[in-house]
Design an enzyme around this catalytic site. Structure first.
Site, PDB file in Angstrom:
ATOM      1  N   ASP A   3       1.267  -1.219  -0.093  1.00 16.21           N
ATOM      2  CA  ASP A   3       0.081  -0.092  -0.126  1.00 16.21           C
ATOM      3  C   ASP A   3       0.763   0.853   0.175  1.00 16.21           C
ATOM      4  O   ASP A   3       1.966   1.174   0.100  1.00 16.21           O
ATOM      5  CB  ASP A   3      -1.005  -0.005   0.999  1.00 16.21           C
ATOM      6  CG  ASP A   3       0.055   0.425   2.041  1.00 16.21           C
ATOM      7  OD1 ASP A   3       0.912  -0.773   2.857  1.00 16.21           O
ATOM      8  OD2 ASP A   3      -0.529   0.735   3.315  1.00 16.21           O
TER       9      ASP A   3
ATOM     10  N   GLU B 194       0.202  -0.763   5.494  1.00 16.82           N
ATOM     11  CA  GLU B 194       1.174  -0.840   6.550  1.00 16.82           C
ATOM     12  C   GLU B 194       0.819   0.897   6.866  1.00 16.82           C
ATOM     13  O   GLU B 194       1.198   0.561   7.865  1.00 16.82           O
ATOM     14  CB  GLU B 194       2.531  -1.398   5.949  1.00 16.82           C
ATOM     15  CG  GLU B 194       3.769  -0.943   7.282  1.00 16.82           C
ATOM     16  CD  GLU B 194       3.877   0.293   6.922  1.00 16.82           C
ATOM     17  OE1 GLU B 194       4.977   0.714   7.684  1.00 16.82           O
ATOM     18  OE2 GLU B 194       4.525   0.839   6.201  1.00 16.82           O
TER      19      GLU B 194
END
Ligand SMILES: [Zn+2]
Length: 417
Positions: free
Chosen positions: A87, A182
């Protein structure tokens, strides 16, 4: 003999593809992954891993990618995991990223064409001084680049490609893990540790060439709720105790020249208000508390509570509650019990011809939580710089050095494990 002399790196090509896939995570979503689009990259990675020859590559329902590079040795060697996150940060747009490769950088200002006000200058990015002659990748001025952490993803993919193409090199079983979310602190929420079944791990999510991080913040969140006393404002004399004003006083009493993000660096921690809302009757302030030392972390929490108590002495009919929740802990305490994990990474960085720089991160990584979940997990450089913003950059040559480091590290675990 140079292992990599004949090798055609694939990290750059992969990276240039990965950054065009929007994988921004969303802290307000309750699903896992927080955004479905992260699976678009997950699916591509699985198909590329299969092309490389890694048969068991799989994307699970939560958006995690798992894959195994089989062992090439007769020896019993620990299973090592390499991990990066897919991400990108919600702080800056990750849609329609147009990466640009600035070849043979000579120290000039890098003007980003889609918004010429966005200029990457060496004086603001001192690490660029070490990049003369290298090829620098940036975004085009309207988005982040996503080198955090797609540089790491591309390096792990290239590392896997290299090992599969060189079956003569001895290494134990290697596990690859790509995580979603994350950037919103949920990168390991749904990781299946039994499926991973690794002994030690490394995140590949660090900054400068040669850096290795074995220490993160310890982090708590705190929610302060203030109960004031409400009454009709026309008839409030001697009665009203506004929770909004109490909250304002508390914020004004926080230390300014120390214990705040704006005034600290290195190993210093802080108390940081991140959100506030309120009415006359009730106000809440959310804080994050950070330090490298758990006792210091608790000392900061006591300072905050003392400030709250002192302010409330002026408001005899008001009250408060403080709720603390643990976010993550400094992974150093786990890594110190397994010194080989960091030592072999330092050795691998040296074998790649670099000077290892052992550092601490003023933040957390997936590895800080993985370390406490039974997978000691320091952080290796990926070459990403100025992350979470439009000036993000990475150099092609640093990415290749990261690939070399991972290959040496896999081999070192076979030699010394
Ligand atoms: Zn990252």
């Amino acid at each position: 003999m140079d292992l990599f002399q004949q090798y055609e790196y694939t990290a750059l090509d992969r990276f240039l593809t990965y950054v065009t896939i929007d994988t921004q995570s969303d802290p307000y979503s309750e699903t896992c992954p927080s955004t479905e689009k992260q699976k678009d990259l997950g699916r591509l990675l699985v198909s590329q891993l299969k092309e490389i020859g890694i048969a068991d590559a799989e994307l699970d329902e939560y958006g995690y990618v798992y894959a195994t590079i089989p062992s090439t040795t007769e020896k019993a060697v620990p299973v090592i995991c390499f991990c990066s996150h897919m991400d990108t940060s919600p702080d800056s747009s990750g849609a329609n990223v147009k990466p640009i490769v600035h070849k043979n950088y000579q120290g000039q200002d890098l003007i980003l064409p889609d918004d010429p006000n966005q200029v990457i200058r060496m004086k603001e990015h001192p690490d660029l001084a070490h990049q003369i002659g290298n090829d620098i990748v940036t975004a085009s001025g309207t988005t982040l680049l996503g080198a955090d952490n797609k540089a790491g993803v591309a390096e792990i993919m290239d590392f896997a490609n290299f090992l599969i193409k060189h079956p003569e090199l001895k290494h134990g079983e290697i596990r690859i893990l790509f995580t979603p979310d994350e950037e919103i602190g949920r990168g390991v929420n749904k990781v299946d540790m039994d499926r991973l079944a690794a002994d030690f791990g490394y995140t590949v999510d660090g900054e400068s060439l040669g850096s290795l991080e074995n220490e993160t913040f310890s982090a708590d969140g705190e929610v302060l709720t203030i109960q004031g006393v409400s009454s009709h404002p026309g008839f409030a004399q001697g009665k009203m105790e506004s929770a909004i004003k109490i909250a304002g006083e508390i914020i004004a009493c926080l230390p300014k020249d120390r214990l705040s993000p704006e005034s600290t660096s290195g190993k210093e921690g802080f108390i940081h208000p991140v959100a506030i809302k309120g009415s006359v009757e009730e106000a809440t302030i959310e804080f994050i508390i950070r330090d490298f030392n758990d006792e210091q972390l608790q000392a900061h929490e006591r300072i905050l509570e003392l400030i709250v108590q002192e302010v409330l002495e002026g408001y005899p009919n008001s009250g408060y509650s403080l709720q603390i929740h643990e976010q993550y802990r400094n992974m150093r305490s786990v890594l110190d019990q397994h010194p080989k994990v960091t030592a072999l990474a330092e050795e691998a960085i040296k074998r790649a011809g670099l000077e290892p720089k052992l550092q601490s991160i003023r933040g957390g990584t997936d590895g800080s939580r993985l370390s406490f979940m039974g997978l000691p997990c320091p952080n290796i450089f990926a070459g990403e710089h100025a992350f979470h913003g439009k000036h993000e950059w990475v150099s092609v040559q640093d990415m290749q050095k990261a690939v070399q480091t991972l290959v040496h590290l896999a081999m070192l675990w076979e030699e010394r494990g």
